[in-house]
Design a protein around this motif. Structure first.
Motif, PDB file in Angstrom:
ATOM      1  N   VAL A  15      -1.021  -4.986  -4.090  1.00  0.00           N
ATOM      2  CA  VAL A  15      -1.523  -6.307  -3.700  1.00  0.00           C
ATOM      3  C   VAL A  15      -3.038  -6.305  -3.441  1.00  0.00           C
ATOM      4  O   VAL A  15      -3.595  -7.328  -3.040  1.00  0.00           O
ATOM      5  CB  VAL A  15      -0.742  -6.869  -2.485  1.00  0.00           C
ATOM      6  CG1 VAL A  15       0.696  -7.141  -2.860  1.00  0.00           C
ATOM      7  CG2 VAL A  15      -0.812  -5.930  -1.297  1.00  0.00           C
ATOM      8  N   HIS A  16      -3.691  -5.184  -3.680  1.00  0.00           N
ATOM      9  CA  HIS A  16      -5.155  -5.063  -3.638  1.00  0.00           C
ATOM     10  C   HIS A  16      -5.771  -5.634  -2.363  1.00  0.00           C
ATOM     11  O   HIS A  16      -6.714  -6.425  -2.412  1.00  0.00           O
ATOM     12  CB  HIS A  16      -5.784  -5.725  -4.864  1.00  0.00           C
ATOM     13  CG  HIS A  16      -5.420  -5.064  -6.149  1.00  0.00           C
ATOM     14  ND1 HIS A  16      -5.967  -3.876  -6.552  1.00  0.00           N
ATOM     15  CD2 HIS A  16      -4.528  -5.433  -7.106  1.00  0.00           C
ATOM     16  CE1 HIS A  16      -5.454  -3.532  -7.719  1.00  0.00           C
ATOM     17  NE2 HIS A  16      -4.576  -4.454  -8.069  1.00  0.00           N
ATOM     18  N   LYS A  18      -4.874  -7.846  -0.260  1.00  0.00           N
ATOM     19  CA  LYS A  18      -4.790  -9.301  -0.075  1.00  0.00           C
ATOM     20  C   LYS A  18      -3.491  -9.632   0.646  1.00  0.00           C
ATOM     21  O   LYS A  18      -2.488  -8.950   0.472  1.00  0.00           O
ATOM     22  CB  LYS A  18      -4.821 -10.013  -1.420  1.00  0.00           C
ATOM     23  CG  LYS A  18      -6.112  -9.808  -2.173  1.00  0.00           C
ATOM     24  CD  LYS A  18      -6.057 -10.483  -3.517  1.00  0.00           C
ATOM     25  CE  LYS A  18      -7.317 -10.158  -4.303  1.00  0.00           C
ATOM     26  NZ  LYS A  18      -7.203 -10.562  -5.688  1.00  0.00           N
ATOM     27  N   ASP A  19      -3.509 -10.687   1.430  1.00  0.00           N
ATOM     28  CA  ASP A  19      -2.286 -11.147   2.088  1.00  0.00           C
ATOM     29  C   ASP A  19      -1.511 -12.010   1.098  1.00  0.00           C
ATOM     30  O   ASP A  19      -1.794 -13.198   0.936  1.00  0.00           O
ATOM     31  CB  ASP A  19      -2.612 -11.937   3.352  1.00  0.00           C
ATOM     32  CG  ASP A  19      -1.365 -12.399   4.096  1.00  0.00           C
ATOM     33  OD1 ASP A  19      -0.238 -12.207   3.581  1.00  0.00           O
ATOM     34  OD2 ASP A  19      -1.508 -12.966   5.190  1.00  0.00           O
ATOM     35  N   LEU A  20      -0.564 -11.396   0.429  1.00  0.00           N
ATOM     36  CA  LEU A  20       0.262 -12.090  -0.565  1.00  0.00           C
ATOM     37  C   LEU A  20       1.708 -12.178  -0.096  1.00  0.00           C
ATOM     38  O   LEU A  20       2.636 -12.178  -0.907  1.00  0.00           O
ATOM     39  CB  LEU A  20       0.168 -11.369  -1.915  1.00  0.00           C
ATOM     40  CG  LEU A  20      -1.234 -11.284  -2.525  1.00  0.00           C
ATOM     41  CD1 LEU A  20      -1.209 -10.481  -3.827  1.00  0.00           C
ATOM     42  CD2 LEU A  20      -1.812 -12.673  -2.765  1.00  0.00           C
ATOM     43  N   THR A  21       1.888 -12.285   1.216  1.00  0.00           N
ATOM     44  CA  THR A  21       3.227 -12.277   1.799  1.00  0.00           C
ATOM     45  C   THR A  21       4.126 -13.350   1.193  1.00  0.00           C
ATOM     46  O   THR A  21       5.287 -13.086   0.877  1.00  0.00           O
ATOM     47  CB  THR A  21       3.149 -12.443   3.333  1.00  0.00           C
ATOM     48  OG1 THR A  21       2.307 -11.411   3.853  1.00  0.00           O
ATOM     49  CG2 THR A  21       4.522 -12.343   3.961  1.00  0.00           C
ATOM     50  N   GLY A  22       3.612 -14.546   1.010  1.00  0.00           N
ATOM     51  CA  GLY A  22       4.404 -15.621   0.416  1.00  0.00           C
ATOM     52  C   GLY A  22       4.863 -15.287  -0.987  1.00  0.00           C
ATOM     53  O   GLY A  22       6.014 -15.541  -1.351  1.00  0.00           O
ATOM     54  N   GLU A  40      -1.497  -0.837  -0.959  1.00  0.00           N
ATOM     55  CA  GLU A  40      -2.718  -1.444  -0.454  1.00  0.00           C
ATOM     56  C   GLU A  40      -2.456  -2.793   0.223  1.00  0.00           C
ATOM     57  O   GLU A  40      -3.215  -3.750   0.050  1.00  0.00           O
ATOM     58  CB  GLU A  40      -3.751  -1.594  -1.567  1.00  0.00           C
ATOM     59  CG  GLU A  40      -4.212  -0.275  -2.140  1.00  0.00           C
ATOM     60  CD  GLU A  40      -5.303  -0.419  -3.179  1.00  0.00           C
ATOM     61  OE1 GLU A  40      -5.864  -1.519  -3.343  1.00  0.00           O
ATOM     62  OE2 GLU A  40      -5.609   0.585  -3.836  1.00  0.00           O
ATOM     63  N   ASN A  41      -1.405  -2.863   1.006  1.00  0.00           N
ATOM     64  CA  ASN A  41      -1.074  -4.093   1.722  1.00  0.00           C
ATOM     65  C   ASN A  41      -1.770  -4.083   3.078  1.00  0.00           C
ATOM     66  O   ASN A  41      -1.564  -3.181   3.880  1.00  0.00           O
ATOM     67  CB  ASN A  41       0.441  -4.218   1.905  1.00  0.00           C
ATOM     68  CG  ASN A  41       0.852  -5.590   2.387  1.00  0.00           C
ATOM     69  OD1 ASN A  41       0.074  -6.537   2.346  1.00  0.00           O
ATOM     70  ND2 ASN A  41       2.077  -5.709   2.834  1.00  0.00           N
ATOM     71  N   ILE A  42      -2.592  -5.099   3.353  1.00  0.00           N
ATOM     72  CA  ILE A  42      -3.299  -5.181   4.638  1.00  0.00           C
ATOM     73  C   ILE A  42      -2.424  -5.779   5.732  1.00  0.00           C
ATOM     74  O   ILE A  42      -2.750  -5.681   6.905  1.00  0.00           O
ATOM     75  CB  ILE A  42      -4.612  -5.985   4.516  1.00  0.00           C
ATOM     76  CG1 ILE A  42      -4.336  -7.419   4.074  1.00  0.00           C
ATOM     77  CG2 ILE A  42      -5.600  -5.273   3.615  1.00  0.00           C
ATOM     78  CD1 ILE A  42      -5.534  -8.343   4.200  1.00  0.00           C
ATOM     79  N   GLU A  71      -0.344   3.584   6.488  1.00  0.00           N
ATOM     80  CA  GLU A  71      -0.260   4.376   5.272  1.00  0.00           C
ATOM     81  C   GLU A  71      -0.548   3.498   4.059  1.00  0.00           C
ATOM     82  O   GLU A  71      -0.529   2.282   4.128  1.00  0.00           O
ATOM     83  CB  GLU A  71       1.131   5.013   5.149  1.00  0.00           C
ATOM     84  CG  GLU A  71       1.455   5.992   6.243  1.00  0.00           C
ATOM     85  CD  GLU A  71       0.609   7.246   6.206  1.00  0.00           C
ATOM     86  OE1 GLU A  71       0.179   7.653   5.109  1.00  0.00           O
ATOM     87  OE2 GLU A  71       0.360   7.806   7.279  1.00  0.00           O
ATOM     88  N   ARG A  72      -0.744   4.114   2.939  1.00  0.00           N
ATOM     89  CA  ARG A  72      -1.099   3.380   1.731  1.00  0.00           C
ATOM     90  C   ARG A  72       0.071   2.587   1.159  1.00  0.00           C
ATOM     91  O   ARG A  72      -0.110   1.539   0.563  1.00  0.00           O
ATOM     92  CB  ARG A  72      -1.621   4.375   0.705  1.00  0.00           C
ATOM     93  CG  ARG A  72      -2.183   3.728  -0.502  1.00  0.00           C
ATOM     94  CD  ARG A  72      -2.890   4.708  -1.378  1.00  0.00           C
ATOM     95  NE  ARG A  72      -3.302   4.011  -2.577  1.00  0.00           N
ATOM     96  CZ  ARG A  72      -4.130   4.491  -3.445  1.00  0.00           C
ATOM     97  NH1 ARG A  72      -4.630   5.671  -3.264  1.00  0.00           N
ATOM     98  NH2 ARG A  72      -4.449   3.810  -4.508  1.00  0.00           N
TER      99      ARG A  72
END
Length: 79
Positions: A15-16, A18-22, A40-42, A71-72
């Motif tokens: 997800v680079h 980015k907050d792509l939870t939706g 790469e989830n923030i 962790e990554r």
């Protein structure tokens, strides 16, 4: 749609940072994912888990042996 119990459906997504939870919830639901691996989830893993449980299925969980949200990779399972 009936899910074939012989195969696991795995979603892997970088997800680079980015907050792509939706979007994660939408793809988990549309693919009937059994396992979700996010790279790469923030977003903290417990926040992602809560969103999946609220929007997709209460069956999602984080395995006890899974690394922390720092962790990554984040791995979430559905029973």
């Amino acid at each position: 749609m009936q899910q074939d119990s012989k195969f696991l459906r795995i979603v892997f997504w970088n997800v680079h940072r980015k907050d792509l939870t939706g979007f994660v919830c939408a793809i988990a639901e549309s693919t009937m994912a059994d396992i979700i691996v996010l790279n790469e989830n923030i977003v903290k893993s417990n926040e992602t888990l809560l969103a999946l449980q609220e929007k997709v299925s209460r069956d999602f969980y984080i395995p006890a042996a899974s690394p922390s949200s720092k962790e990554r990779f984040q791995t979430l399972f559905s029973t």
